[in-house]
Design a protein around this motif. Structure first.
Motif, short mmCIF file in Angstrom:
data_model
loop_
_atom_site.label_atom_id
_atom_site.label_comp_id
_atom_site.label_asym_id
_atom_site.label_seq_id
_atom_site.Cartn_x
_atom_site.Cartn_y
_atom_site.Cartn_z
N GLY A 161 0.80 -1.17 -0.03
CA GLY A 161 0.11 -0.12 0.07
C GLY A 161 0.66 1.36 -0.19
N TYR A 162 1.75 1.27 1.09
CA TYR A 162 2.31 2.84 1.35
C TYR A 162 3.45 2.91 0.27
CZ TYR A 162 4.96 6.42 3.30
OH TYR A 162 5.50 7.50 3.67
N THR A 163 4.28 1.96 0.02
CA THR A 163 5.56 2.11 -0.87
C THR A 163 5.16 2.11 -2.29
OG1 THR A 163 6.86 0.99 0.65
CG2 THR A 163 7.56 1.17 -1.52
N PRO A 164 4.20 1.23 -2.75
CA PRO A 164 3.78 1.44 -4.04
C PRO A 164 3.13 2.88 -4.69
CG PRO A 164 3.33 -0.83 -3.42
CD PRO A 164 3.63 0.12 -2.17
N VAL A 165 2.32 3.30 -3.49
CA VAL A 165 1.83 4.55 -3.87
C VAL A 165 3.01 5.65 -3.86
CG1 VAL A 165 0.28 6.17 -3.21
CG2 VAL A 165 -0.31 3.89 -3.16
N TYR A 166 3.64 5.58 -2.95
CA TYR A 166 4.62 6.57 -2.68
C TYR A 166 5.72 6.77 -3.93
CZ TYR A 166 8.45 9.32 -0.48
OH TYR A 166 9.41 10.33 -0.34
N ASN A 167 6.17 5.43 -4.55
CA ASN A 167 6.89 5.32 -5.49
C ASN A 167 6.23 5.73 -6.66
OD1 ASN A 167 9.03 4.19 -3.89
ND2 ASN A 167 8.38 2.00 -4.26
N ALA A 168 4.95 5.37 -7.14
CA ALA A 168 4.04 5.92 -7.92
C ALA A 168 3.85 7.37 -8.32
CB ALA A 168 2.74 5.12 -7.91
N THR A 169 4.00 8.00 -7.11
CA THR A 169 3.73 9.38 -7.46
C THR A 169 5.03 10.15 -7.18
OG1 THR A 169 3.71 9.43 -4.73
CG2 THR A 169 1.73 9.31 -6.00
N GLY A 170 6.18 9.52 -7.54
CA GLY A 170 7.46 10.09 -7.58
C GLY A 170 7.92 9.87 -8.93
N GLU A 171 9.33 9.85 -9.18
CA GLU A 171 9.87 9.69 -10.56
C GLU A 171 10.87 8.51 -10.11
OE1 GLU A 171 11.62 13.11 -11.37
OE2 GLU A 171 9.92 14.28 -11.66
N ARG A 172 10.68 7.67 -9.61
CA ARG A 172 11.73 6.46 -9.32
C ARG A 172 11.69 5.27 -10.86
NH1 ARG A 172 11.88 2.34 -4.35
NH2 ARG A 172 11.35 0.46 -5.35
N GLU A 173 12.77 5.19 -11.34
CA GLU A 173 13.03 4.51 -12.43
C GLU A 173 12.87 2.88 -12.17
OE1 GLU A 173 16.78 5.72 -13.88
OE2 GLU A 173 16.26 7.78 -14.22
N GLU A 174 13.18 2.44 -11.11
CA GLU A 174 13.17 0.83 -11.15
C GLU A 174 11.82 0.27 -10.84
OE1 GLU A 174 15.01 2.66 -7.16
OE2 GLU A 174 15.15 3.15 -9.38
N GLY A 175 10.74 1.03 -10.97
CA GLY A 175 9.50 0.48 -10.81
C GLY A 175 8.99 1.11 -9.32
N VAL A 176 7.71 0.58 -8.99
CA VAL A 176 6.90 1.09 -7.71
C VAL A 176 6.94 -0.03 -6.79
CG1 VAL A 176 5.36 2.51 -8.83
CG2 VAL A 176 4.84 0.16 -8.69
N ALA A 177 7.39 -1.29 -7.05
CA ALA A 177 7.08 -2.23 -6.02
C ALA A 177 8.38 -2.22 -4.94
CB ALA A 177 7.59 -3.83 -6.88
N THR A 178 8.09 -2.62 -3.96
CA THR A 178 8.92 -2.71 -2.64
C THR A 178 10.01 -3.66 -2.77
OG1 THR A 178 7.07 -2.23 -1.28
CG2 THR A 178 9.09 -3.05 -0.24
N THR A 179 11.32 -3.05 -2.80
CA THR A 179 12.50 -3.78 -2.98
C THR A 179 12.98 -4.67 -1.68
OG1 THR A 179 13.93 -2.02 -1.89
CG2 THR A 179 13.29 -1.85 -4.36
N PRO A 180 13.84 -5.56 -1.90
CA PRO A 180 14.15 -6.46 -0.57
C PRO A 180 14.70 -5.61 0.53
CG PRO A 180 14.80 -7.43 -2.60
CD PRO A 180 14.31 -6.12 -3.11
N GLU A 181 15.46 -4.50 0.14
CA GLU A 181 16.19 -3.73 1.16
C GLU A 181 14.94 -2.99 1.96
OE1 GLU A 181 16.83 -3.90 -1.91
OE2 GLU A 181 19.05 -4.79 -1.69
N GLU A 182 13.87 -2.54 1.14
CA GLU A 182 12.67 -1.75 1.87
C GLU A 182 11.92 -2.82 2.85
OE1 GLU A 182 11.86 1.59 -1.68
OE2 GLU A 182 11.21 -0.39 -1.56
#
Length: 304
Positions: free
Chosen positions: A260-281
């Motif tokens: 919920g949080y991370t995909p929405v946060y990434n989708a509203t920004g300019e992240r090049e590697e996609g919106v999915a949560t990474t293992p580090e996150e």
């Protein structure tokens, strides 16, 4: 909280040793002084304007237009001892200038990295310690629902059953609860998070960003927090009739944050590697929400 503060104090001591309190702008000013002196001696990009070239020309003029034992002695001393000195001196000056500039970059980098570490640490503490505010906001949302129910009853009394049905259909209880809670909770969490980041950057002489940039960060976090609330509720829906447990609470929080949080946060920004949560996150979420579930179990209320 005590452990986090202790870690922060230890990091400050470490940073104080690695990055002395030398303003990088002063180091760069010293570098410019040495560079200017070197340029004055060898002329920089225009060697003929340098003091060394002019001195060589003057010495050559003396030896060319004069004669005698004194002139010969001067020529021997100048050519053998003095002529090589400016080039060696200039090389040393430029090395010192490069070292000053490099050290300024080192101080800048350490301050920036330390600001990132401190911000991550305080954001983690903020996420964990936000639970009391969350609990209070649930109470606010519940009180709002009670007020809306009373409004519906009043509508029913004034306009009849049809008006009450329209009101109930347009504003179901869950939507009302979610909208009120997500709005207030998002404002509180995003405001605190943006404020912490600005405070840390200001303390470490890092740029705090413009009002527009901070407003954009605030809106991203607010929208992402709403995504968290919806995903969190979706994760808990299958077990809504069961007694809450720490494990179930942790899973719901991780689901809400990771899907919920991370995909929405990434989708509203300019992240090049996609919106999915990474293992580090995911690792960071497990740390933060794990502590939150441990410190504040399901059903926790202030004072209990």
């Amino acid at each position: 909280m005590a452990g986090s503060v202790g870690t922060l104090a230890g990091l400050r001591l470490w940073a104080g040793v690695v990055a002395p309190e030398i303003p990088p702008e002063r180091l760069r000013a010293v570098a410019r002084v040495f560079t200017d002196l070197a340029d004055a001696i060898d002329g920089g990009d225009e060697p003929k304007r340098g003091l060394a070239y002019r001195a060589d020309q003057a010495a050559a003029s003396v030896t060319r237009n004069s004669a005698g034992q004194g002139v010969d002695s001067f020529a021997a001393v100048y050519d053998g001892r003095l002529r090589p000195l400016p080039a060696a001196f200039v090389a040393d000056l430029r090395v010192i200038a490069v070292v000053c500039e490099a050290y300024a970059r080192l101080v800048d980098d350490v301050r920036r990295r330390f600001a990132e570490v401190e911000n991550e640490l305080l954001q983690l503490v903020w996420m964990v310690m936000f639970q009391p505010v969350t609990t209070w906001l649930y109470v606010v949302a519940a009180a709002r629902i009670v007020k809306l129910v009373r409004t519906a009853r009043l509508l029913k009394a004034l306009f009849g059953a049809n008006a009450a049905r329209i009101f109930s259909a347009g504003f179901p209880a869950y939507a009302l609860t979610t909208l009120v809670y997500a709005t207030v909770d998002g404002i509180a969490y995003a405001g605190g998070s943006v404020g912490i980041k600005a405070m840390v950057n200001l303390a470490h002489d890092q740029p705090v960003g413009s009002a527009k940039e901070n407003a954009q960060d605030f809106m991203r976090m607010w929208a992402a927090n709403t995504g968290y609330v919806l995903a969190y509720d979706a994760a808990k829906f299958p077990s809504r009739n069961l007694s809450p447990t720490r494990g179930g609470e942790l899973v719901a929080r991780l689901f809400g944050s990771g899907f919920g949080y991370t995909p929405v946060y990434n989708a509203t920004g300019e992240r090049e590697e996609g919106v999915a949560t990474t293992p580090e996150e995911w690792a960071g979420k497990l740390e933060g929400h794990g502590l939150r579930s441990l410190i504040f179990p399901p059903g926790w209320l202030p004072g209990r």
